[in-house]
Motif scaffolding. Structure first.
Motif, PDB file in Angstrom:
ATOM      1  N   LYS A  41     -57.694 -10.186  15.080  1.00 22.04           N
ATOM      2  CA  LYS A  41     -58.896 -10.303  14.253  1.00 22.04           C
ATOM      3  C   LYS A  41     -58.740 -11.326  13.132  1.00 22.04           C
ATOM      4  N   ALA A  44     -60.921 -14.395  14.077  1.00 21.39           N
ATOM      5  CA  ALA A  44     -62.358 -14.231  13.856  1.00 21.39           C
ATOM      6  C   ALA A  44     -62.677 -14.206  12.365  1.00 21.39           C
ATOM      7  N   GLU A  66     -68.555  -6.177   5.257  1.00 21.18           N
ATOM      8  CA  GLU A  66     -68.454  -6.121   6.717  1.00 21.18           C
ATOM      9  C   GLU A  66     -68.233  -4.692   7.182  1.00 21.18           C
ATOM     10  N   SER A  68     -66.348  -2.467   9.912  1.00 22.25           N
ATOM     11  CA  SER A  68     -65.162  -2.606  10.754  1.00 22.25           C
ATOM     12  C   SER A  68     -64.520  -1.251  10.969  1.00 22.25           C
ATOM     13  N   LEU A  72     -60.380  -5.904  11.708  1.00 19.34           N
ATOM     14  CA  LEU A  72     -61.098  -6.988  11.045  1.00 19.34           C
ATOM     15  C   LEU A  72     -61.139  -6.743   9.538  1.00 19.34           C
ATOM     16  N   GLN A 145     -69.730  -9.558  12.248  1.00 17.74           N
ATOM     17  CA  GLN A 145     -68.893  -9.895  13.396  1.00 17.74           C
ATOM     18  C   GLN A 145     -69.603  -9.647  14.725  1.00 17.74           C
ATOM     19  N   ASN A 151     -67.373 -15.915  15.485  1.00 19.41           N
ATOM     20  CA  ASN A 151     -66.433 -14.949  16.051  1.00 19.41           C
ATOM     21  C   ASN A 151     -65.878 -15.483  17.370  1.00 19.41           C
ATOM     22  N   THR A 179     -66.504  -6.233  19.960  1.00 13.29           N
ATOM     23  CA  THR A 179     -67.652  -7.088  19.625  1.00 13.29           C
ATOM     24  C   THR A 179     -67.891  -8.103  20.730  1.00 13.29           C
TER      25      THR A 179
END
Length: 364
Positions: A41, A44, A66, A68, A72, A145, A151, A179
């Motif tokens: 991750k 990304a 974000e 997650s 990530l 993401q 990404n 994702t």
């Protein structure tokens, strides 16, 4: 000798484990856990932050936000600390304790949603909270993401070319589907490569990404409770679904040989082993991607009471090298390939402007 000044500048790209002695199948495992974020991750996270900076969305007053389930969030925590941004990670009860503590140690704020949204599960509840944050504070920048093309572009530029350079005779590539950033970046790259490569997505039973019925999933990393907006079935040859009990059995089998990998890796290796049991042939060159290592799963996948309470007494000892039992690690169609272009596909244009208050909306 590598010398770096920021943690995101280092990633070990060219380390593979030959799994034949352990699994009895010709399979090379690309290890992506050797960087300061501890997982794939990082690629990304760095790609999305850099894209937001180029677009002018990030300033000194910005607050990164974000959703997650773990890895990530750690990667963004590390990058935010390095660059001086505030970061709020919105997660849920499946996030491992070690992962939450790592994010907090890096200076991030971790918010755990209390329940599940009725249609979207934990993910729906997390996204609702992110939307509320972005609506009430114009400093918030949601990288998303789930919808952000940066990404998959990160893996188009890094992960896929690294595999291509190490295995010019590659036949099959197994990639876990969360994702689908890693999946789509690699699949797009190999669609235009000099030889056909079969792209096999590996997902968890209970995920809806490839049309399966929703069900409880307790191991974070792979699977989605809504269809991933980044997913384009046309680039995927087939999908293999793996039950979490088989994921755990595979993790413990690898650990018994000294390789402590995470839950996502256990899923990918279990699915790849089942696929090779059915379709493998002498001389086939197969690679699977291991997203992370196993130290963050010590209180879940590698904790006997957790495993026993959720999956039963014999789960950790399950031999995933045997042919899969009905309903486990089963292939499902995931679109058919059209004619391949003559070269690597051109990257699409820049993403559209972010809706609302600097947050990309999740297309569910």
């Amino acid at each position: 000798m590598p010398v770096i000044s920021v943690p995101q500048a280092f990633n070990e790209e060219d380390l593979y484990v030959d799994l034949r002695p352990m699994l009895g199948r010709a399979l090379f495992l690309k290890c992506e856990g050797f960087n300061f974020a501890g997982s794939i991750k990082l690629k990304a996270a760095a790609g999305m932050v850099e894209a937001a900076e180029r677009e002018g969305a990030l300033t000194h007053r910005s607050v990164l936000v974000e959703s997650s389930s773990g890895n990530l969030g750690v990667a963004l925590s590390m990058i935010a600390a390095s660059k001086g941004y505030r970061f709020i990670c919105v997660t849920d009860a499946r996030c491992n304790l070690t992962t939450r503590l790592m994010m907090e140690a890096l200076g991030s704020q971790v918010h755990m949603v209390a329940g599940q949204e009725s249609d979207g599960g934990f993910l729906g509840a997390r996204l609702d909270y992110v939307r509320d944050l972005c609506a009430t504070d114009d400093r918030c920048v949601w990288l998303s993401q789930y919808t952000n093309p940066a990404n998959w572009r990160a893996h188009y530029r890094t992960t896929a070319p690294a595999i291509a350079g190490s295995f010019p005779g590659l036949d099959v590539l197994f990639i876990g589907a969360g994702t689908t950033g890693t999946l789509m970046g690699c699949a797009r790259y190999f669609r235009g490569w000099h030889r056909p490569v079969r792209i096999v997505a590996v997902d968890s039973v209970g995920s809806v990404s490839f049309g399966g019925a929703p069900a409880r999933r307790m191991i974070p990393g792979l699977g989605m409770s809504v269809r991933p907006p980044l997913l384009d079935d046309a680039y995927v040859d087939e999908a293999v679904l793996v039950e979490e009990a088989d994921t755990i059995g595979t993790c413990h089998r690898l650990a018994s040989r000294g390789f402590l990998f995470g839950g996502s890796t256990g899923t990918v290796v279990s699915g790849a082993t089942a696929w090779l049991e059915r379709h493998g042939r002498p001389g086939l060159t197969s690679v699977a991607i291991a997203p992370d290592l196993g130290e963050r799963y010590l209180d879940t996948v590698y904790r006997s009471t957790w495993v026993r309470d959720l999956y039963g007494d014999d789960t950790a000892a399950r031999d995933t090298c045997r042919p899969p039992r009905p309903g486990s690690a089963r292939p499902t169609p995931a679109g058919s390939r059209g004619a391949a272009p003559s070269g690597p596909p051109a990257l699409p244009g820049r993403p559209p402007a972010r809706p609302g208050r600097r947050g990309r909306e999740h297309g569910t």
